[in-house]
Design an enzyme around this catalytic site. Structure first.
Site, mmCIF file in Angstrom:
data_model
loop_
_atom_site.group_PDB
_atom_site.id
_atom_site.type_symbol
_atom_site.label_atom_id
_atom_site.label_comp_id
_atom_site.label_asym_id
_atom_site.label_seq_id
_atom_site.Cartn_x
_atom_site.Cartn_y
_atom_site.Cartn_z
ATOM 1 N N GLU A 42 0.858 -1.185 0.000
ATOM 2 C CA GLU A 42 0.000 0.000 0.000
ATOM 3 C C GLU A 42 0.893 1.234 0.000
ATOM 4 O O GLU A 42 1.627 1.476 0.969
ATOM 5 C CB GLU A 42 -0.907 0.004 1.228
ATOM 6 C CG GLU A 42 -1.763 1.264 1.353
ATOM 7 C CD GLU A 42 -2.482 1.355 2.692
ATOM 8 O OE1 GLU A 42 -2.732 2.486 3.151
ATOM 9 O OE2 GLU A 42 -2.787 0.292 3.279
ATOM 10 N N ARG A 46 0.572 10.302 0.845
ATOM 11 C CA ARG A 46 1.063 11.318 1.780
ATOM 12 C C ARG A 46 2.253 12.072 1.196
ATOM 13 O O ARG A 46 2.755 13.011 1.809
ATOM 14 C CB ARG A 46 1.484 10.659 3.098
ATOM 15 C CG ARG A 46 0.355 9.937 3.819
ATOM 16 C CD ARG A 46 0.881 9.258 5.078
ATOM 17 N NE ARG A 46 -0.093 8.342 5.646
ATOM 18 C CZ ARG A 46 0.173 7.485 6.621
ATOM 19 N NH1 ARG A 46 1.390 7.442 7.143
ATOM 20 N NH2 ARG A 46 -0.762 6.676 7.082
ATOM 21 N N THR A 70 -4.419 6.277 1.989
ATOM 22 C CA THR A 70 -4.752 7.671 2.308
ATOM 23 C C THR A 70 -5.466 8.331 1.130
ATOM 24 O O THR A 70 -5.177 9.468 0.745
ATOM 25 C CB THR A 70 -3.507 8.480 2.717
ATOM 26 O OG1 THR A 70 -2.626 7.661 3.499
ATOM 27 C CG2 THR A 70 -3.898 9.691 3.564
ATOM 28 N N LYS A 130 -11.089 -1.627 6.442
ATOM 29 C CA LYS A 130 -9.912 -1.334 7.256
ATOM 30 C C LYS A 130 -10.386 -0.991 8.673
ATOM 31 O O LYS A 130 -11.394 -0.305 8.853
ATOM 32 C CB LYS A 130 -9.168 -0.152 6.638
ATOM 33 C CG LYS A 130 -7.966 0.352 7.409
ATOM 34 C CD LYS A 130 -7.333 1.517 6.648
ATOM 35 C CE LYS A 130 -6.143 2.095 7.384
ATOM 36 N NZ LYS A 130 -5.492 3.182 6.610
#
Length: 320
Positions: A42, A46, A70, A130
């Site tokens: 993943e 960011r 994210t 998640k």
């Protein structure tokens, strides 16, 4: 939902959560994880390098399922998928992003911490979400509590997962995999410490499966020979001798009364979860003898690998 994505997550068991500053490091990072048998990554949005890193990994030819983390907006989701992301992860539940992913048939794992958010996920047909931030939101105890009312929902706990506690999450049947960043700190990536990332990844895999030698099995020609061999081992090791379908010297040495699998015998390796361990070993090239498996109401108890290792058959055994 792409079942292949879930299969790769389950077999890898850990999903490295990566913040990468230079996309040129992506391929070497992918190789570092593959060396530990981890085939899912993943890459979080960011950093400005995220999309290009996903693209380079996706086009590298490596057997790595690359996703984007994210993901906060539909625009980010589109950018990630255009770059080659095979799945999307978000820290919270944004209906616009989830709706877009479902509409475009992209595996999506939004972050949840409550039953209300699980209900929202179910409304969109999601089967896996998640659980973030896992440790802060109740960790293993919370996931056990959610198992009752939401028996069909599965989770990817992320946040606060470490080498020390990942094993406790792996014991839960509703956990697909755990997300973690401790095996790939950004500083290590910047400094090209890929060997150390591989070492940390291998340590994580070891903790996930908790593999240890359970016993050595020896083939005897008949019951008389088996008894003699067992008596010798029991005396050598200072342990009691047990008689049953086979003889045991304590719990370390088993002696078959008639020749069993393996030229010389077998080696039993104990693992935390047979299904997960088999999925992992299959993903890195091993195969199993489907005809020689035993099971109970909880699933597979023992499974033999195909072939022999130095004249010994090897089987996995669920922790006793």
């Amino acid at each position: 939902m792409d079942n292949k994505v879930l299969e790769q997550m389950y077999s890898s068991a850990i999903i490295p959560v990566v913040a990468i500053d230079n996309s040129d490091d992506a391929v070497e990072l992918g190789k570092a994880f593959l060396a530990a048998g981890i085939k899912v990554i993943e890459i979080t949005f960011r950093t400005a390098a995220a999309a290009d890193a996903i693209r380079k990994l996706s086009e590298s030819g490596l057997d790595v399922c690359t996703g984007a983390g994210t993901v906060l907006t539909v625009e980010m989701a589109q950018k990630a998928v255009d770059a080659g992301a095979k799945f999307l992860v978000s820290p919270g539940f944004d209906e616009k992003v989830v709706g877009w992913a479902v509409e475009h048939d992209i595996p999506m794992f939004p972050g949840i911490t409550s039953p209300s958010e699980i209900a929202m996920a179910q409304k969109y047909g999601l089967k896996v979400v998640k659980f973030f931030p896992a440790e802060a939101a109740g960790g293993v105890k919370m996931l056990k509590a959610l198992k009752g009312p939401y028996a069909d929902m599965r989770f990817v706990p992320t946040g606060g997962i470490s080498a020390e506690n990942i094993g406790s999450y792996m014991d839960l049947p509703n956990v697909v995999a755990c997300g973690g960043s401790w095996i790939c700190p950004s500083k290590m990536i910047r400094e090209h410490q890929f060997d150390e990332i591989t070492r940390l990844s291998k340590e994580a895999v070891k903790n996930i499966h908790d593999i240890f030698l359970l016993h050595l099995g020896i083939n005897a020609q008949d019951a008389k020979e088996a008894e003699e061999i067992t008596r010798a081992y029991a005396g050598l090791l200072g342990v009691p001798m047990h008689d049953g379908a086979s003889f045991f010297a304590g719990d370390m040495v088993e002696v078959n009364k008639t020749p069993g699998k393996g030229t010389h015998g077998h080696i039993a390796l104990s693992v935390r979860n047979i299904d997960r361990a088999m999925a992992y070993f299959k993903s890195v090239g091993y195969s199993f003898d489907e005809e020689h498996m035993s099971a109970d109401e909880k699933g597979i108890i023992a499974a033999y690998f195909e072939g022999e290792f130095g004249g010994f058959a090897i089987h996995l055994r669920r922790h006793l």
